[in-house]
Design a protein around this motif. Structure first.
Motif, PDB file in Angstrom:
ATOM      1  N   PRO A  80      34.038  29.587  30.585  1.00 59.69           N
ATOM      2  CA  PRO A  80      33.772  30.077  29.233  1.00 59.69           C
ATOM      3  C   PRO A  80      33.150  31.470  29.207  1.00 59.69           C
ATOM      4  O   PRO A  80      33.372  32.236  28.266  1.00 59.69           O
ATOM      5  CB  PRO A  80      32.800  29.032  28.654  1.00 59.69           C
ATOM      6  CG  PRO A  80      33.056  27.804  29.447  1.00 59.69           C
ATOM      7  CD  PRO A  80      33.373  28.290  30.821  1.00 59.69           C
ATOM      8  N   MET A  81      32.387  31.821  30.229  1.00 63.43           N
ATOM      9  CA  MET A  81      31.778  33.147  30.265  1.00 63.43           C
ATOM     10  C   MET A  81      32.829  34.218  30.538  1.00 63.43           C
ATOM     11  O   MET A  81      32.731  35.341  30.030  1.00 63.43           O
ATOM     12  CB  MET A  81      30.672  33.176  31.320  1.00 63.43           C
ATOM     13  CG  MET A  81      29.569  32.164  31.036  1.00 63.43           C
ATOM     14  SD  MET A  81      28.237  32.149  32.263  1.00 63.43           S
ATOM     15  CE  MET A  81      27.473  33.723  31.937  1.00 63.43           C
ATOM     16  N   VAL A  82      33.851  33.873  31.325  1.00 60.88           N
ATOM     17  CA  VAL A  82      34.972  34.792  31.515  1.00 60.88           C
ATOM     18  C   VAL A  82      35.713  34.991  30.191  1.00 60.88           C
ATOM     19  O   VAL A  82      36.070  36.115  29.816  1.00 60.88           O
ATOM     20  CB  VAL A  82      35.919  34.257  32.603  1.00 60.88           C
ATOM     21  CG1 VAL A  82      37.202  35.086  32.665  1.00 60.88           C
ATOM     22  CG2 VAL A  82      35.231  34.257  33.958  1.00 60.88           C
ATOM     23  N   LEU A  83      35.933  33.891  29.466  1.00 59.24           N
ATOM     24  CA  LEU A  83      36.617  33.989  28.179  1.00 59.24           C
ATOM     25  C   LEU A  83      35.787  34.786  27.175  1.00 59.24           C
ATOM     26  O   LEU A  83      36.332  35.540  26.364  1.00 59.24           O
ATOM     27  CB  LEU A  83      36.902  32.587  27.632  1.00 59.24           C
ATOM     28  CG  LEU A  83      37.848  31.722  28.476  1.00 59.24           C
ATOM     29  CD1 LEU A  83      38.012  30.343  27.848  1.00 59.24           C
ATOM     30  CD2 LEU A  83      39.199  32.394  28.628  1.00 59.24           C
ATOM     31  N   GLN A  84      34.461  34.624  27.220  1.00 59.44           N
ATOM     32  CA  GLN A  84      33.616  35.422  26.333  1.00 59.44           C
ATOM     33  C   GLN A  84      33.721  36.897  26.680  1.00 59.44           C
ATOM     34  O   GLN A  84      33.737  37.757  25.787  1.00 59.44           O
ATOM     35  CB  GLN A  84      32.155  34.966  26.427  1.00 59.44           C
ATOM     36  CG  GLN A  84      31.211  35.850  25.613  1.00 59.44           C
ATOM     37  CD  GLN A  84      29.829  35.251  25.466  1.00 59.44           C
ATOM     38  OE1 GLN A  84      29.619  34.348  24.666  1.00 59.44           O
ATOM     39  NE2 GLN A  84      28.876  35.758  26.229  1.00 59.44           N
ATOM     40  N   GLY A  85      33.796  37.213  27.974  1.00 61.74           N
ATOM     41  CA  GLY A  85      33.985  38.600  28.360  1.00 61.74           C
ATOM     42  C   GLY A  85      35.279  39.175  27.808  1.00 61.74           C
ATOM     43  O   GLY A  85      35.318  40.325  27.350  1.00 61.74           O
ATOM     44  N   LEU A  86      36.352  38.374  27.821  1.00 58.33           N
ATOM     45  CA  LEU A  86      37.609  38.820  27.223  1.00 58.33           C
ATOM     46  C   LEU A  86      37.456  39.030  25.720  1.00 58.33           C
ATOM     47  O   LEU A  86      38.005  39.985  25.150  1.00 58.33           O
ATOM     48  CB  LEU A  86      38.704  37.792  27.493  1.00 58.33           C
ATOM     49  CG  LEU A  86      39.298  37.769  28.899  1.00 58.33           C
ATOM     50  CD1 LEU A  86      40.263  36.603  29.033  1.00 58.33           C
ATOM     51  CD2 LEU A  86      40.004  39.080  29.198  1.00 58.33           C
ATOM     52  N   TYR A 139      44.835  43.628  31.418  1.00 60.13           N
ATOM     53  CA  TYR A 139      45.293  42.301  31.826  1.00 60.13           C
ATOM     54  C   TYR A 139      46.065  42.374  33.143  1.00 60.13           C
ATOM     55  O   TYR A 139      45.951  41.473  33.988  1.00 60.13           O
ATOM     56  CB  TYR A 139      46.147  41.663  30.731  1.00 60.13           C
ATOM     57  CG  TYR A 139      45.333  40.933  29.694  1.00 60.13           C
ATOM     58  CD1 TYR A 139      44.882  39.635  29.930  1.00 60.13           C
ATOM     59  CD2 TYR A 139      45.006  41.519  28.479  1.00 60.13           C
ATOM     60  CE1 TYR A 139      44.130  38.948  28.986  1.00 60.13           C
ATOM     61  CE2 TYR A 139      44.258  40.849  27.527  1.00 60.13           C
ATOM     62  CZ  TYR A 139      43.823  39.568  27.785  1.00 60.13           C
ATOM     63  OH  TYR A 139      43.075  38.894  26.860  1.00 60.13           O
ATOM     64  N   VAL A 140      46.850  43.422  33.334  1.00 60.63           N
ATOM     65  CA  VAL A 140      47.558  43.586  34.608  1.00 60.63           C
ATOM     66  C   VAL A 140      46.561  43.751  35.750  1.00 60.63           C
ATOM     67  O   VAL A 140      46.702  43.138  36.816  1.00 60.63           O
ATOM     68  CB  VAL A 140      48.525  44.790  34.534  1.00 60.63           C
ATOM     69  CG1 VAL A 140      49.080  45.111  35.923  1.00 60.63           C
ATOM     70  CG2 VAL A 140      49.664  44.505  33.565  1.00 60.63           C
ATOM     71  N   SER A 180      41.739  39.591  40.591  1.00 60.06           N
ATOM     72  CA  SER A 180      41.225  38.463  39.808  1.00 60.06           C
ATOM     73  C   SER A 180      39.727  38.266  39.974  1.00 60.06           C
ATOM     74  O   SER A 180      38.990  38.165  38.976  1.00 60.06           O
ATOM     75  CB  SER A 180      41.963  37.178  40.210  1.00 60.06           C
ATOM     76  OG  SER A 180      43.340  37.305  40.005  1.00 60.06           O
ATOM     77  N   LEU A 181      39.251  38.205  41.210  1.00 54.55           N
ATOM     78  CA  LEU A 181      37.828  37.922  41.432  1.00 54.55           C
ATOM     79  C   LEU A 181      36.926  39.042  40.928  1.00 54.55           C
ATOM     80  O   LEU A 181      35.980  38.776  40.163  1.00 54.55           O
ATOM     81  CB  LEU A 181      37.578  37.639  42.914  1.00 54.55           C
ATOM     82  CG  LEU A 181      36.142  37.269  43.287  1.00 54.55           C
ATOM     83  CD1 LEU A 181      35.687  36.044  42.506  1.00 54.55           C
ATOM     84  CD2 LEU A 181      36.022  37.018  44.789  1.00 54.55           C
TER      85      LEU A 181
END
Length: 312
Positions: A252-258, A279-280, A286-287
């Motif tokens: 969820p924290m990754v999604l919040q960053g997005l 996004y590319v 990824s990491l």
């Protein structure tokens, strides 16, 4: 005496009809995949869409009817409970939790869907399932890690890929987080598509929802921090579970960053090309990209002088 009175009863209640229809369509999509029919993999990941249409268009009772109808249909078609359990664990239960918490915004007079707690549940639910699986598979022979290692090795052999020990270890470390991220994308994607379709038809319970405004509750970042501490203090032979829980809770924290990224780039003139480029880069790196997104979300929530309130 006039007999032209409006029809009443359960069969004429639009909430019941929408729920029953949504549940049957959702179950059909899942069964299509379980039976190995063409395009089944695509239809399986679209199975939450009818549930979201029923819930976001006709309310929680309609949604619960849809989940119940889908579960019964899966039980009737199958000789075991496994398909129904997979469906409820992947879609039924998490979607129910998300909808119940999201509709609290309307119930409390906010006029909008609440987004903070549903966003947190995208990490809390997979973490709970992971801990339950670890407890159920606990054994002196290796428990969850042993089961995952055998499953990954069998999958690599089936694909004709050599299975060096280092590759298998890396896969099982990231497997839970990857599944949690994909489940989060599937659930939020179906919910967003359902909301868009309902708004076009004027049937949405809530007005337009800007998903990029979602912010986690302020207590949430403490949970992955505690899981990280447990991983660092754990015996290396039993460190997989706390590591996996930590990574799952970071989703969820990754999604919040997005979400923060989309919000910050909204005034930019070249917003669309910039997002495509970002996004590319996230797919390639990824990491590091995930770490940067987590940091961006934390800075936005805690580092600003007047941070946006959590959507709870």
């Amino acid at each position: 005496m006039s007999t032209n009175q409006p029809s009443t009863g359960l069969a004429n209640d639009p909430r019941f009809l929408a729920g029953a229809a949504g549940g049957l369509v959702s179950a059909l999509a899942a069964l299509w995949a379980f039976h190995g029919l063409p395009l089944g993999a695509i239809l399986f990941w679209l199975a939450p869409l009818p549930l979201c249409l029923a819930g976001l268009g006709f309310g929680l009772p309609s949604f619960l009817i849809a989940v119940a109808v889908a579960g019964v249909a899966l039980l009737v078609d199958s000789i075991s409970m496994l398909p129904a359990l997979i469906y409820l664990g992947a879609f039924g239960m998490p979607a129910t939790l998300l909808l119940v918490t999201a509709l609290r915004g309307l119930a409390h007079g906010g006029g909008h869907l609440a987004l903070g707690l549903p966003l947190a549940l995208l990490g809390l639910w997979p973490a709970a399932v992971l801990l339950l699986a670890a407890l159920s598979l606990a054994s002196p022979e290796g428990g969850l890690e042993h089961a995952l290692r055998e499953a990954v090795s069998a999958g690599l052999v089936h694909m004709g890929v050599e299975e060096p020990e280092g590759l298998v270890t890396q896969v099982i470390r990231l497997q839970a987080a990857a599944m949690a991220l994909w489940l989060a994308v599937v659930l939020t994607g179906n919910a967003g598509l359902a909301q868009w379709l309902l708004r076009r038809q004027g049937l949405a319970l809530a007005p337009e929802t800007r998903w990029s405004t979602a912010r986690l509750p302020r207590w949430y970042p403490a949970l992955p921090a505690l899981a990280a501490a447990a991983w660092l203090l754990a015996d290396p032979a039993h460190a997989l579970v706390p590591l996996s829980v930590c990574l799952v809770l970071l989703v969820p924290m990754v999604l919040q960053g997005l979400a923060v990224l989309h919000t910050r780039l909204r005034p930019a003139k070249a917003r669309a090309p910039l997002l495509v480029l970002i996004y590319v880069l996230l797919l390639v790196f990824s990491l590091p990209g995930a770490i940067m997104l987590v940091a961006l979300g934390l800075v936005d929530q805690f580092g600003r002088r007047n941070p946006p309130p959590a959507n709870t």
